[in-house]
Design a protein around this motif. Structure first.
Motif, PDB file in Angstrom:
ATOM      1  N   VAL A  29      -4.095   6.977   4.402  1.00  0.00           N
ATOM      2  CA  VAL A  29      -4.228   5.595   4.831  1.00  0.00           C
ATOM      3  C   VAL A  29      -4.836   5.590   6.231  1.00  0.00           C
ATOM      4  O   VAL A  29      -4.463   6.406   7.080  1.00  0.00           O
ATOM      5  N   ILE A  52       0.808  -1.218   0.000  1.00  0.00           N
ATOM      6  CA  ILE A  52       0.000   0.000   0.000  1.00  0.00           C
ATOM      7  C   ILE A  52       0.840   1.267   0.000  1.00  0.00           C
ATOM      8  O   ILE A  52       0.363   2.308  -0.429  1.00  0.00           O
ATOM      9  N   VAL A  67      -0.527   4.434  -1.936  1.00  0.00           N
ATOM     10  CA  VAL A  67      -0.922   5.631  -1.199  1.00  0.00           C
ATOM     11  C   VAL A  67      -0.177   6.852  -1.737  1.00  0.00           C
ATOM     12  O   VAL A  67      -0.776   7.900  -1.982  1.00  0.00           O
TER      13      VAL A  67
END
Length: 150
Positions: free
Chosen positions: A33, A22, A26
């Protein structure tokens, strides 16, 4: 494309397998997040069972405090990389809590690592990833975490 990415974690290295995946996503989307830790609520007692409620609640509060410390560690790690981070703790059934928080925060994506249980282990422990996948109405990023096959 994604503004808010919900990342449920449970404190295990297996759940953290999603973090490296991620991070790029992101940054690429300039997204926020949201790390979520779900604490299951008090145990259900059988008809004749008795517990020391005061000690039980003290232990529950201690788990909440440990969850806060854990989430703060993740928050610091990602903020040091220039990522906007929010942390949440929820209580209750894990899948329901994840879906509820996703709805509350307007998540565009739920990113979760699956522990990869199969067979009897999956029946015994349930599957959070499968439950979220089945019930969510937003995109889901599933990463199968590596684990020993012992």
């Amino acid at each position: 494309m994604y503004q808010t990415i919900l990342v449920p974690v449970d404190g295990s290295k297996r759940a953290e397998a999603i973090l490296s995946h991620i991070e790029h996503l992101v940054k690429e989307n300039d997204a926020t997040v949201v790390f979520l830790k779900v604490e299951e609520e008090p145990i259900l007692l059988g008809r004749d069972e008795v517990i020391d409620a005061e000690n039980y609640w003290k232990a529950y509060e201690a788990r909440i405090e440990l969850s806060k410390v854990y989430l703060d560690t993740l928050k610091t790690m990602f903020r040091d990389k220039g990522i906007t981070v929010v942390t949440r703790i929820a209580s209750g059934a894990v899948v329901r809590a994840i879906l509820s928080v996703a709805d509350e925060i307007g998540a565009d994506l739920i990113a979760v690592a699956t522990h990869g249980f199969s067979g009897l282990a999956r029946v015994s422990y349930g599957s959070v990833a499968a439950g979220v996948l089945q019930a969510a109405d937003i995109p889901i990023l599933l990463i199968r975490s590596c684990h020993d096959k012992k």
